[in-house]
Design an enzyme around this catalytic site. Sequence first.
Site, PDB file in Angstrom:
ATOM      1  N   HIS A  58       0.862  -1.196   0.000  1.00 43.16           N
ATOM      2  CA  HIS A  58       0.000   0.000   0.000  1.00 43.16           C
ATOM      3  C   HIS A  58       0.889   1.233   0.000  1.00 43.16           C
ATOM      4  O   HIS A  58       1.602   1.482   0.960  1.00 43.16           O
ATOM      5  CB  HIS A  58      -0.869   0.023   1.256  1.00 43.16           C
ATOM      6  CG  HIS A  58      -1.661  -1.234   1.449  1.00 43.16           C
ATOM      7  ND1 HIS A  58      -2.849  -1.464   0.809  1.00 43.16           N
ATOM      8  CD2 HIS A  58      -1.427  -2.335   2.210  1.00 43.16           C
ATOM      9  CE1 HIS A  58      -3.322  -2.651   1.179  1.00 43.16           C
ATOM     10  NE2 HIS A  58      -2.471  -3.203   2.018  1.00 43.16           N
ATOM     11  N   CYS A  71       4.396 -13.534  -7.999  1.00 40.27           N
ATOM     12  CA  CYS A  71       4.398 -14.992  -8.210  1.00 40.27           C
ATOM     13  C   CYS A  71       2.992 -15.524  -8.487  1.00 40.27           C
ATOM     14  O   CYS A  71       2.824 -16.500  -9.190  1.00 40.27           O
ATOM     15  CB  CYS A  71       4.937 -15.721  -6.986  1.00 40.27           C
ATOM     16  SG  CYS A  71       6.631 -15.311  -6.603  1.00 40.27           S
ATOM     17  N   ASN A 148      15.374 -14.386  -0.846  1.00 40.55           N
ATOM     18  CA  ASN A 148      14.929 -15.692  -1.342  1.00 40.55           C
ATOM     19  C   ASN A 148      14.617 -16.655  -0.197  1.00 40.55           C
ATOM     20  O   ASN A 148      13.754 -17.516  -0.307  1.00 40.55           O
ATOM     21  CB  ASN A 148      16.046 -16.319  -2.180  1.00 40.55           C
ATOM     22  CG  ASN A 148      15.647 -16.488  -3.621  1.00 40.55           C
ATOM     23  OD1 ASN A 148      14.520 -16.183  -4.005  1.00 40.55           O
ATOM     24  ND2 ASN A 148      16.554 -17.000  -4.412  1.00 40.55           N
ATOM     25  N   SER A 149      15.368 -16.483   0.918  1.00 36.65           N
ATOM     26  CA  SER A 149      15.199 -17.425   2.037  1.00 36.65           C
ATOM     27  C   SER A 149      13.755 -17.411   2.539  1.00 36.65           C
ATOM     28  O   SER A 149      13.225 -18.442   2.960  1.00 36.65           O
ATOM     29  CB  SER A 149      16.110 -17.046   3.203  1.00 36.65           C
ATOM     30  OG  SER A 149      17.357 -16.641   2.743  1.00 36.65           O
ATOM     31  N   SER A 361       7.734 -27.849  -3.441  1.00 35.29           N
ATOM     32  CA  SER A 361       8.939 -28.166  -2.680  1.00 35.29           C
ATOM     33  C   SER A 361       9.372 -29.623  -2.828  1.00 35.29           C
ATOM     34  O   SER A 361       8.541 -30.532  -2.899  1.00 35.29           O
ATOM     35  CB  SER A 361       8.694 -27.865  -1.207  1.00 35.29           C
ATOM     36  OG  SER A 361       9.784 -28.293  -0.442  1.00 35.29           O
ATOM     37  N   GLU A 362      10.682 -29.796  -2.792  1.00 41.41           N
ATOM     38  CA  GLU A 362      11.273 -31.132  -2.798  1.00 41.41           C
ATOM     39  C   GLU A 362      10.751 -31.959  -1.614  1.00 41.41           C
ATOM     40  O   GLU A 362      10.739 -33.186  -1.650  1.00 41.41           O
ATOM     41  CB  GLU A 362      12.791 -30.945  -2.671  1.00 41.41           C
ATOM     42  CG  GLU A 362      13.600 -32.130  -3.079  1.00 41.41           C
ATOM     43  CD  GLU A 362      15.060 -31.736  -3.266  1.00 41.41           C
ATOM     44  OE1 GLU A 362      15.352 -30.802  -4.042  1.00 41.41           O
ATOM     45  OE2 GLU A 362      15.906 -32.368  -2.634  1.00 41.41           O
ATOM     46  N   ARG A 365       8.266 -34.592  -2.549  1.00 44.05           N
ATOM     47  CA  ARG A 365       8.837 -35.888  -2.964  1.00 44.05           C
ATOM     48  C   ARG A 365       9.478 -36.584  -1.771  1.00 44.05           C
ATOM     49  O   ARG A 365       9.360 -37.790  -1.602  1.00 44.05           O
ATOM     50  CB  ARG A 365       9.872 -35.675  -4.078  1.00 44.05           C
ATOM     51  CG  ARG A 365       9.229 -35.501  -5.454  1.00 44.05           C
ATOM     52  CD  ARG A 365      10.260 -35.082  -6.482  1.00 44.05           C
ATOM     53  NE  ARG A 365      10.666 -33.707  -6.296  1.00 44.05           N
ATOM     54  CZ  ARG A 365      11.873 -33.220  -6.527  1.00 44.05           C
ATOM     55  NH1 ARG A 365      12.830 -34.009  -6.957  1.00 44.05           N
ATOM     56  NH2 ARG A 365      12.146 -31.946  -6.342  1.00 44.05           N
ATOM     57  N   ARG A 386      18.852 -32.573  -8.481  1.00 40.09           N
ATOM     58  CA  ARG A 386      17.977 -31.688  -9.263  1.00 40.09           C
ATOM     59  C   ARG A 386      18.371 -31.595 -10.729  1.00 40.09           C
ATOM     60  O   ARG A 386      17.511 -31.500 -11.601  1.00 40.09           O
ATOM     61  CB  ARG A 386      18.007 -30.288  -8.649  1.00 40.09           C
ATOM     62  CG  ARG A 386      17.335 -30.284  -7.329  1.00 40.09           C
ATOM     63  CD  ARG A 386      17.440 -28.954  -6.668  1.00 40.09           C
ATOM     64  NE  ARG A 386      16.729 -29.037  -5.407  1.00 40.09           N
ATOM     65  CZ  ARG A 386      16.699 -28.086  -4.513  1.00 40.09           C
ATOM     66  NH1 ARG A 386      17.358 -26.963  -4.733  1.00 40.09           N
ATOM     67  NH2 ARG A 386      16.033 -28.235  -3.405  1.00 40.09           N
ATOM     68  N   GLU A 518      24.050 -16.968  -1.476  1.00 40.55           N
ATOM     69  CA  GLU A 518      23.963 -17.268  -2.913  1.00 40.55           C
ATOM     70  C   GLU A 518      24.764 -16.311  -3.787  1.00 40.55           C
ATOM     71  O   GLU A 518      25.028 -16.617  -4.955  1.00 40.55           O
ATOM     72  CB  GLU A 518      22.480 -17.284  -3.341  1.00 40.55           C
ATOM     73  CG  GLU A 518      22.255 -18.018  -4.647  1.00 40.55           C
ATOM     74  CD  GLU A 518      20.782 -18.138  -5.036  1.00 40.55           C
ATOM     75  OE1 GLU A 518      19.910 -18.009  -4.165  1.00 40.55           O
ATOM     76  OE2 GLU A 518      20.520 -18.363  -6.235  1.00 40.55           O
ATOM     77  N   ILE A 534      20.105 -22.994   2.654  1.00 39.17           N
ATOM     78  CA  ILE A 534      19.863 -22.359   3.959  1.00 39.17           C
ATOM     79  C   ILE A 534      21.070 -22.620   4.868  1.00 39.17           C
ATOM     80  O   ILE A 534      21.539 -21.725   5.573  1.00 39.17           O
ATOM     81  CB  ILE A 534      18.552 -22.883   4.597  1.00 39.17           C
ATOM     82  CG1 ILE A 534      17.336 -22.423   3.758  1.00 39.17           C
ATOM     83  CG2 ILE A 534      18.413 -22.398   6.036  1.00 39.17           C
ATOM     84  CD1 ILE A 534      17.026 -20.944   3.799  1.00 39.17           C
TER      85      ILE A 534
END
Length: 555
Positions: A58, A71, A148-149, A361-362, A365, A386, A518, A534
């Site tokens: 806002h 996203c 990103n974390s 997310s992995e 799996r 990956r 990163e 992480i």
Amino acid sequence: MDSCQSCHTKPINVSDSETHENAQCKSCHGDYAELANDKLQFDPHNSHLGDINCTSCHKGHEEPKFYCNECHSFDQKDMPFSGAKKKAPWDNGWDQEKIQKAIAAGPRETTQVLVVGAGSAGFNASLAAKQAGANVILVEKAPFSGGNSMISAGGMNAVGTKQQKDHGVEDSVEWFIEDAMKGGRQQNDKKLVTILAEQSAEGVQWLESLGANLEDLKRSGGARVDRTHRPLGGKSSGPEIIDTLRQATKAQGIDTRLNSRVVKLVVNDDHTVVGAVVHGKHTGYYMIAAKSVVLATGGYGMNKEMIAYYRPTMKDMTSSNNVTATGDGVLLAKEIGASMTDIDWVQAHPTVGKDSRILISETVRGVGAVMVNKDGNRFISELTTRDKASDAILKQPGQFAWLIFDNQLYKKAKMVRGYDHLNMLYKGDTIEKLAEKTGMKVADLAKTVSDYNGYVAAGKDNAFGRDDMPLNMTQSPYYAVKVAPGIHHTMGGVAINPEASVLDLQSKPISGLFAAGEVTGGVHGHNRLGGNAIADTVVFGRIAGDNAAKHALKT
Ligand code: MEZ
């Protein structure tokens, strides 16, 4: 709101973090919990972004910016101020003239340690520098912290923790190193990987000591045992860790400035870093003199030009990254002669929601989902690394895959409910119905599931050698989510040594410059394992902060 002072101080003096203004928002409207609104399909105030500034979205005097829609694609027509006019973004990149003026004017402020980027690496570096006795300024270009974390879901890899002991998991530092090196195609800097492994358990303990819940354990691709630490109850790990770090940083009184982009590193004649020029949204261009600067700016997965330059084959791929991952640190460090490691290695995560930016997310799996192609046939072990999984998906018809799972997994992995809310899941009461809904071949999918259930019962995957099959697929309803590879992590970046000092082209430390997370290269080689990012931000963030403080205090 009846006057400027409803939101602003008198005289009007807006800080880059818009702190006063945000306090005013909350004093009238209440905090996020009080803003919960049943009429909304999704409550944007209760999102994985955590407790971010109201003014992130806002804007008051201008058209709102709905960050969720970076996203997602939520309807925002009822958003307050949506009729306001659109303004040019305050941050239009590097204005060399203004940068030079700020340097010529001399520092407006002085600190011992300046940390650039408020994601996990930056927060950890700031806290460690403060703990080592330095005063710290932490700057972040976005209107919110977390990087990103904040949107990471999976967890943090660590070896030798109490959690592993409690779960009876046998692991060793050597195995951690071997797995990371194997995953990285033996291209990692082994000294850095060794530090990562050796200090990972302490990193988990440190986050727990600050209040994070990392009680749960699961396996990520490429790991031989369960070593990914996550919050209990299936919550995503990123918001848990970032909210904890935000609060810890606040409690330590660390000067954290949002809307503040570092646009140049300042070096003296001895090639020592002596500060940086910051471009603040409200305060303009100014220089902060610092004895040490820590780059914690993240990767470049959202910088299309950098991707096109370093990894042209991925230039049209979607990205799971936060909007903040624009490679600033790489550009800043390159400009002053830093060396780069593996800068062209970019990881595609195999399971980004097809035609979306949402990471599946992995963990899904890891908890038990099975991956099949458009016909309903498995084609690789779901727990492979990956790079291999992404390559295999791109070889399937249509270049996508389905993750399939049953109600047991739905109940166990909380994040799956999030995908359901986002209408990403296909659902069938039987395997046959699921096949019909997704267009898979009924007979193929039925055979895949029946074979897989047989492998689970026998404890051996005869088809693809998957070595951990925690769940069979027997409990209705059954679900599928369509996935394809997307840019997820840039393995390459500035070269660092084990002290997290940035190296120059002769591999000598650049005095006063440190980096973590990163933005750096070397830790992950050519392919990062899930859960190691992480760990990297925590372990090397703390090392960088600690060494930056030591350097600052002795000079
Ligand atoms: O480390 C990661 O990138 C990770 C675990 C991602 C995920 O799939 O959740």
